[in-house]
Design a protein around this motif. Sequence first.
Motif, PDB file in Angstrom:
ATOM      1  N   GLU A 163       0.824  -1.206   0.000  1.00  0.00           N
ATOM      2  CA  GLU A 163       0.000   0.000   0.000  1.00  0.00           C
ATOM      3  C   GLU A 163       0.863   1.263   0.000  1.00  0.00           C
ATOM      4  O   GLU A 163       0.525   2.264  -0.617  1.00  0.00           O
ATOM      5  CB  GLU A 163      -0.870  -0.045   1.250  1.00  0.00           C
ATOM      6  CG  GLU A 163      -1.852   1.052   1.415  1.00  0.00           C
ATOM      7  CD  GLU A 163      -2.692   0.861   2.681  1.00  0.00           C
ATOM      8  OE1 GLU A 163      -3.593   1.671   2.852  1.00  0.00           O
ATOM      9  OE2 GLU A 163      -2.439  -0.059   3.481  1.00  0.00           O
ATOM     10  N   PHE A 164       1.988   1.202   0.715  1.00  0.00           N
ATOM     11  CA  PHE A 164       2.883   2.346   0.772  1.00  0.00           C
ATOM     12  C   PHE A 164       4.311   1.876   0.957  1.00  0.00           C
ATOM     13  O   PHE A 164       4.569   0.762   1.400  1.00  0.00           O
ATOM     14  CB  PHE A 164       2.482   3.336   1.875  1.00  0.00           C
ATOM     15  CG  PHE A 164       2.518   2.779   3.276  1.00  0.00           C
ATOM     16  CD1 PHE A 164       3.645   2.907   4.063  1.00  0.00           C
ATOM     17  CD2 PHE A 164       1.411   2.156   3.816  1.00  0.00           C
ATOM     18  CE1 PHE A 164       3.683   2.406   5.352  1.00  0.00           C
ATOM     19  CE2 PHE A 164       1.432   1.651   5.113  1.00  0.00           C
ATOM     20  CZ  PHE A 164       2.573   1.780   5.876  1.00  0.00           C
ATOM     21  N   VAL A 165       5.253   2.739   0.564  1.00  0.00           N
ATOM     22  CA  VAL A 165       6.675   2.489   0.758  1.00  0.00           C
ATOM     23  C   VAL A 165       7.277   3.704   1.448  1.00  0.00           C
ATOM     24  O   VAL A 165       6.778   4.824   1.309  1.00  0.00           O
ATOM     25  CB  VAL A 165       7.424   2.188  -0.561  1.00  0.00           C
ATOM     26  CG1 VAL A 165       6.961   0.885  -1.170  1.00  0.00           C
ATOM     27  CG2 VAL A 165       7.278   3.327  -1.553  1.00  0.00           C
ATOM     28  N   VAL A 166       8.340   3.464   2.184  1.00  0.00           N
ATOM     29  CA  VAL A 166       8.966   4.503   2.974  1.00  0.00           C
ATOM     30  C   VAL A 166      10.390   4.724   2.480  1.00  0.00           C
ATOM     31  O   VAL A 166      11.132   3.768   2.269  1.00  0.00           O
ATOM     32  CB  VAL A 166       8.986   4.104   4.470  1.00  0.00           C
ATOM     33  CG1 VAL A 166       9.649   5.181   5.313  1.00  0.00           C
ATOM     34  CG2 VAL A 166       7.579   3.804   4.978  1.00  0.00           C
ATOM     35  N   LYS A 167      10.765   5.989   2.307  1.00  0.00           N
ATOM     36  CA  LYS A 167      12.145   6.374   2.003  1.00  0.00           C
ATOM     37  C   LYS A 167      12.657   7.110   3.228  1.00  0.00           C
ATOM     38  O   LYS A 167      12.077   8.102   3.648  1.00  0.00           O
ATOM     39  CB  LYS A 167      12.198   7.288   0.774  1.00  0.00           C
ATOM     40  CG  LYS A 167      13.598   7.764   0.428  1.00  0.00           C
ATOM     41  CD  LYS A 167      13.624   9.282   0.470  1.00  0.00           C
ATOM     42  CE  LYS A 167      14.993   9.844   0.325  1.00  0.00           C
ATOM     43  NZ  LYS A 167      15.590  10.283   1.590  1.00  0.00           N
ATOM     44  N   ALA A 198      14.021  13.742   4.009  1.00  0.00           N
ATOM     45  CA  ALA A 198      14.711  12.732   4.809  1.00  0.00           C
ATOM     46  C   ALA A 198      13.820  11.560   5.186  1.00  0.00           C
ATOM     47  O   ALA A 198      14.304  10.474   5.499  1.00  0.00           O
ATOM     48  CB  ALA A 198      15.264  13.374   6.082  1.00  0.00           C
ATOM     49  N   PHE A 199      12.492  11.759   5.142  1.00  0.00           N
ATOM     50  CA  PHE A 199      11.558  10.715   5.571  1.00  0.00           C
ATOM     51  C   PHE A 199      10.240  10.914   4.845  1.00  0.00           C
ATOM     52  O   PHE A 199       9.432  11.748   5.215  1.00  0.00           O
ATOM     53  CB  PHE A 199      11.360  10.797   7.075  1.00  0.00           C
ATOM     54  CG  PHE A 199      10.542   9.699   7.692  1.00  0.00           C
ATOM     55  CD1 PHE A 199      10.027   8.646   6.969  1.00  0.00           C
ATOM     56  CD2 PHE A 199      10.303   9.715   9.053  1.00  0.00           C
ATOM     57  CE1 PHE A 199       9.278   7.638   7.559  1.00  0.00           C
ATOM     58  CE2 PHE A 199       9.556   8.714   9.669  1.00  0.00           C
ATOM     59  CZ  PHE A 199       9.050   7.679   8.911  1.00  0.00           C
ATOM     60  N   LYS A 200      10.050  10.160   3.767  1.00  0.00           N
ATOM     61  CA  LYS A 200       8.834  10.269   2.958  1.00  0.00           C
ATOM     62  C   LYS A 200       8.153   8.918   2.873  1.00  0.00           C
ATOM     63  O   LYS A 200       8.802   7.899   2.679  1.00  0.00           O
ATOM     64  CB  LYS A 200       9.162  10.732   1.540  1.00  0.00           C
ATOM     65  CG  LYS A 200       9.587  12.176   1.452  1.00  0.00           C
ATOM     66  CD  LYS A 200       9.806  12.559  -0.002  1.00  0.00           C
ATOM     67  CE  LYS A 200      10.136  14.004  -0.145  1.00  0.00           C
ATOM     68  NZ  LYS A 200       8.986  14.835  -0.434  1.00  0.00           N
ATOM     69  N   ILE A 201       6.839   8.946   3.009  1.00  0.00           N
ATOM     70  CA  ILE A 201       6.034   7.748   2.853  1.00  0.00           C
ATOM     71  C   ILE A 201       5.187   7.986   1.603  1.00  0.00           C
ATOM     72  O   ILE A 201       4.417   8.945   1.535  1.00  0.00           O
ATOM     73  CB  ILE A 201       5.142   7.498   4.087  1.00  0.00           C
ATOM     74  CG1 ILE A 201       6.001   7.333   5.341  1.00  0.00           C
ATOM     75  CG2 ILE A 201       4.273   6.281   3.851  1.00  0.00           C
ATOM     76  CD1 ILE A 201       6.242   8.590   6.101  1.00  0.00           C
ATOM     77  N   TYR A 202       5.361   7.111   0.616  1.00  0.00           N
ATOM     78  CA  TYR A 202       4.676   7.257  -0.661  1.00  0.00           C
ATOM     79  C   TYR A 202       3.565   6.223  -0.799  1.00  0.00           C
ATOM     80  O   TYR A 202       3.774   5.038  -0.544  1.00  0.00           O
ATOM     81  CB  TYR A 202       5.645   7.037  -1.831  1.00  0.00           C
ATOM     82  CG  TYR A 202       6.638   8.146  -2.038  1.00  0.00           C
ATOM     83  CD1 TYR A 202       6.296   9.286  -2.762  1.00  0.00           C
ATOM     84  CD2 TYR A 202       7.932   8.033  -1.543  1.00  0.00           C
ATOM     85  CE1 TYR A 202       7.223  10.297  -2.977  1.00  0.00           C
ATOM     86  CE2 TYR A 202       8.863   9.040  -1.761  1.00  0.00           C
ATOM     87  CZ  TYR A 202       8.502  10.163  -2.477  1.00  0.00           C
ATOM     88  OH  TYR A 202       9.414  11.162  -2.685  1.00  0.00           O
ATOM     89  N   ASN A 203       2.408   6.686  -1.257  1.00  0.00           N
ATOM     90  CA  ASN A 203       1.320   5.816  -1.663  1.00  0.00           C
ATOM     91  C   ASN A 203       1.789   5.145  -2.959  1.00  0.00           C
ATOM     92  O   ASN A 203       2.151   5.835  -3.917  1.00  0.00           O
ATOM     93  CB  ASN A 203       0.071   6.681  -1.887  1.00  0.00           C
ATOM     94  CG  ASN A 203      -1.141   5.909  -2.335  1.00  0.00           C
ATOM     95  OD1 ASN A 203      -1.047   4.979  -3.118  1.00  0.00           O
ATOM     96  ND2 ASN A 203      -2.289   6.333  -1.844  1.00  0.00           N
TER      97      ASN A 203
END
Length: 170
Positions: free
Chosen positions: A77-81, A134-139
């Motif tokens: 559902e989502f991924v985190v960078k 520095a901290f992104k959560i992508y749909n």
Amino acid sequence: GILSDITNQSLKPQICLVLNDGSEDETVDIVEEIAGRHGFIQLVKMGGGLQYRLGAHIVGLFEKGLEIVLGQQPGLEFVVKMDADISVPPDCFEIISKEISDNPVTGIISPLAFMEINGGKVFLKSPEWHTSGAFKIYNTRFLKEIGSLPRGLGWDCADNVLAISKGYKT
């Protein structure tokens, strides 16, 4: 460090991919030791000798990691960078998951960013719609729709503008 924060999350990630793009410190040994205790952590060695560069290099690394992660777990559902030099509370992923589930039009989300200075928290100011590089959560639906993140300096602002222009919230 950040891997301890991730392994202590109340909602564990399905995959935690650590991309090593040529660091010459003890990163590989540390990640391999932690990965031996936590099966969801994977180390990917991207080759040696790469110099840190802003912009397209960061997006390229993210997209290589994204390809690997979605190849293993296509229904995410989502991924985190995340950068390696941040810290997060133990309920961070649980809160983010709930936010995304409750608001499916969220394209990109990130927690409020702050720095610790002289024992206190100083919040880093940015517009409400701007997520922290520095901290992104992508749909993942948003990522699949756009095909590729903007490259070059300012990518971490341009992705927000792109999400908003496609009808997503940031």
